[in-house]
Design a protein around this motif. Structure first.
Motif, PDB file in Angstrom:
ATOM      1  N   LEU A 316      13.405 -11.908 -20.841  1.00  8.30           N
ATOM      2  CA  LEU A 316      13.698 -11.246 -19.620  1.00  8.30           C
ATOM      3  C   LEU A 316      15.214 -10.794 -19.474  1.00  8.30           C
ATOM      4  N   GLN A 317      16.348 -11.446 -20.072  1.00 10.93           N
ATOM      5  CA  GLN A 317      17.661 -11.110 -19.948  1.00 10.93           C
ATOM      6  C   GLN A 317      17.853  -9.474 -20.157  1.00 10.93           C
ATOM      7  N   SER A 318      17.332  -8.921 -21.165  1.00 11.85           N
ATOM      8  CA  SER A 318      17.638  -7.367 -21.252  1.00 11.85           C
ATOM      9  C   SER A 318      16.924  -6.665 -20.396  1.00 11.85           C
ATOM     10  N   ILE A 319      15.677  -7.030 -19.869  1.00 13.25           N
ATOM     11  CA  ILE A 319      15.101  -6.399 -18.842  1.00 13.25           C
ATOM     12  C   ILE A 319      15.627  -6.323 -17.499  1.00 13.25           C
ATOM     13  N   LEU A 320      16.029  -7.557 -17.237  1.00 11.75           N
ATOM     14  CA  LEU A 320      16.796  -7.874 -15.856  1.00 11.75           C
ATOM     15  C   LEU A 320      18.259  -6.981 -15.925  1.00 11.75           C
ATOM     16  N   THR A 321      18.895  -6.831 -17.110  1.00  7.47           N
ATOM     17  CA  THR A 321      20.200  -6.073 -17.278  1.00  7.47           C
ATOM     18  C   THR A 321      19.839  -4.875 -16.881  1.00  7.47           C
ATOM     19  N   MET A 322      18.945  -4.154 -17.571  1.00  2.86           N
ATOM     20  CA  MET A 322      18.541  -2.912 -17.522  1.00  2.86           C
ATOM     21  C   MET A 322      18.182  -2.475 -15.904  1.00  2.86           C
ATOM     22  N   TYR A 323      17.463  -3.510 -15.328  1.00  7.16           N
ATOM     23  CA  TYR A 323      17.082  -3.123 -13.741  1.00  7.16           C
ATOM     24  C   TYR A 323      18.427  -3.285 -13.087  1.00  7.16           C
ATOM     25  N   GLU A 324      19.320  -4.237 -13.334  1.00  8.66           N
ATOM     26  CA  GLU A 324      20.693  -4.323 -12.511  1.00  8.66           C
ATOM     27  C   GLU A 324      21.454  -3.147 -12.739  1.00  8.66           C
ATOM     28  N   GLN A 325      21.655  -2.744 -13.731  1.00  5.56           N
ATOM     29  CA  GLN A 325      22.418  -1.661 -14.288  1.00  5.56           C
ATOM     30  C   GLN A 325      21.871  -0.122 -13.433  1.00  5.56           C
ATOM     31  N   GLU A 326      20.705  -0.084 -13.573  1.00  7.01           N
ATOM     32  CA  GLU A 326      20.257   1.175 -12.935  1.00  7.01           C
ATOM     33  C   GLU A 326      20.267   1.075 -11.617  1.00  7.01           C
ATOM     34  N   LEU A 327      20.208  -0.049 -10.746  1.00  8.72           N
ATOM     35  CA  LEU A 327      20.473  -0.300  -9.370  1.00  8.72           C
ATOM     36  C   LEU A 327      21.944  -0.038  -8.916  1.00  8.72           C
ATOM     37  N   ASN A 328      22.884  -0.635  -9.765  1.00  7.83           N
ATOM     38  CA  ASN A 328      24.294  -0.431  -9.395  1.00  7.83           C
ATOM     39  C   ASN A 328      24.681   0.906  -9.458  1.00  7.83           C
ATOM     40  N   TYR A 329      24.202   1.689 -10.327  1.00  7.87           N
ATOM     41  CA  TYR A 329      24.670   3.218 -10.754  1.00  7.87           C
ATOM     42  C   TYR A 329      24.013   3.974  -9.658  1.00  7.87           C
ATOM     43  N   LYS A 330      22.700   3.800  -9.185  1.00  5.08           N
ATOM     44  CA  LYS A 330      22.121   4.705  -8.151  1.00  5.08           C
ATOM     45  C   LYS A 330      22.230   4.379  -7.081  1.00  5.08           C
TER      46      LYS A 330
END
Length: 418
Positions: A316-330
């Motif tokens: 889960l950690q890698s998946i959640l990190t991917m979600y968070e980074q995309e949300l922060n940037y966009k």
């Protein structure tokens, strides 16, 4: 967002069966290379449920880093949007279930960002709408024909045939396993052979029990028999032998006939070993632990908690990190990023220890002076108390540089009494 809203309104008047392909398409699900019943393969479906439920139950919150530490940005407009209802049709839990399902099943998931285009609130985000990945194509302008700044476009086609070209800044793009950083690999494409094998095993068991545990074989007859009579005898013999109602009964064989079995038993076919091998392949592809699909041979009461932490760290950690980074940037402006705003999933529900371990950790934190009573109570969803924000510590502790001073003071003040 006009094209998404029209599609939803048109679908709302349709009545479909929950098991039909039309219902799956409304949810953005299509088996594609997997046959219609691939989603019914138990291990694949269980892993999809575990992954989607694991993501959807984690609250997503907006935080801000300040000089006094990290605090919730509850006054920000995006805080309630992401925490409660990303759009008028979905709760936050439903939203993340659909996004994670499509990311796993299709390899990636695309979410349209609906902005206010006019008025004083122009540029404000009104909602987030997951798109049906069956109707989305990704264009990559490698040659720089359109422009260098927007090399990736997402083309969405509605039910009327109208196409909408979206820039990469207008969508959230969540990917699965990817080799180029743009398109993701679908889990079902990787597992198509394994899932077919697992389904074949399920059909074997179903037919085995539907046949009343009656093995296939050869019906021998001494003499000649016409094709018509052969079919009649075959049908009569099957009606007497097959079916659950005939399981365990004595089979009468007419005079002159004999029956010899030619099928292997489940043990001879190594069904259990092959079935377990398929389960291991499917769960490993998802990153799901074996105990989560009720394979408890190596699970104990003491190690399941550690396995859940491994599930978070390894999967889960890698998946959640991917979600968070995309949300922060966009979703966040450059100024907001500079001011310390960021999205983060609350993973306490996964990493949460038993009550005795938590209370022992709180005691150590409070007595060590880095955790207040109210901070500990807030972690347990308890109300704050008066003077609970004051940091306290054990009075026996002193700075390291002062160690031994008490003996010096005693010698300086000591002496004989006159």
């Amino acid at each position: 967002m006009g094209f998404f809203r029209r599609a939803i309104e048109k679908r709302s008047n349709e009545v479909v069966d929950i098991n039909s392909q039309e219902f799956l398409k409304i949810l953005g699900i299509d088996a594609n290379s997997i046959s219609d019943d691939k989603l019914k393969e138990s291990t694949y479906f269980t892993c999809m449920r575990i992954m989607t439920d694991s993501i959807s139950k984690l609250p997503l919150k907006l935080y801000r880093e300040t000089d006094n530490g990290t605090e919730k940005a509850s006054s920000h407009a995006l805080y309630k949007l992401l925490k409660l209802r990303p759009n008028q049709y979905m709760s936050s839990s439903d939203f993340w279930k659909m996004v994670e399902f499509q990311r796993l099943h299709n390899g990636h998931s695309v979410v349209y960002i609906d902005y206010v285009t006019r008025g004083r609130n122009a540029g404000k985000i009104k909602g987030l709408y997951p798109l049906n990945m069956d109707n989305v194509r990704i264009w990559i302008d490698d040659a720089g024909i359109i422009g260098k700044d927007n090399a990736i476009y997402y083309v969405y086609k509605d039910k009327k045939g109208n196409e909408y070209k979206l820039k990469h800044s207008e969508v959230l793009h969540f990917k699965g396993l990817t080799s180029d950083g743009i398109t993701g690999m679908s889990v079902r494409e990787y597992l198509v052979t394994t899932i077919e094998n697992a389904q074949a095993g399920q059909k074997y068991v179903n037919n085995y029990f539907k046949g009343g545990l009656f093995a296939k074989g050869l019906l021998q007859y001494t003499g000649d028999i016409s094709p018509e009579n052969m079919k009649k005898m075959q049908g009569r013999f099957e009606s007497m032998a097959n079916g659950i109602k005939n399981a365990g009964k004595i089979l009468p064989v007419p005079l002159g006939f004999s029956f010899n079995s030619i099928s292997n038993s489940m043990a001879d076919s190594q069904f259990l070993e092959l079935n377990q091998f398929s389960i291991q392949n499917i769960t490993s592809a998802f990153g799901v632990k074996m105990h989560q699909v009720n394979m408890l041979e190596r699970a104990t009461h003491n190690n399941i908690e550690h396995q859940m932490k491994e599930f978070y760290i390894d999967t889960l950690q890698s998946i959640l990190t991917m979600y968070e980074q995309e949300l922060n940037y966009k979703l966040l402006l450059s100024k907001e990023l500079e001011n310390g705003y960021f999205f983060r999933f609350n993973v306490d529900s996964i990493l949460r220890s038993d009550i005795k371990t938590r209370y022992e950790a709180y005691r150590i934190g409070i007595q060590s002076g880095f955790l207040s009573i109210n901070e500990s109570r807030n972690l347990e969803n308890l109300p704050s108390v008066d003077e609970g924000d004051t940091l306290i510590c054990n009075g026996n502790m002193i700075p390291v540089k002062m160690a031994g001073n008490q003996y010096n003071n005693a010698s300086e003040g000591g002496g004989t009494d006159d």
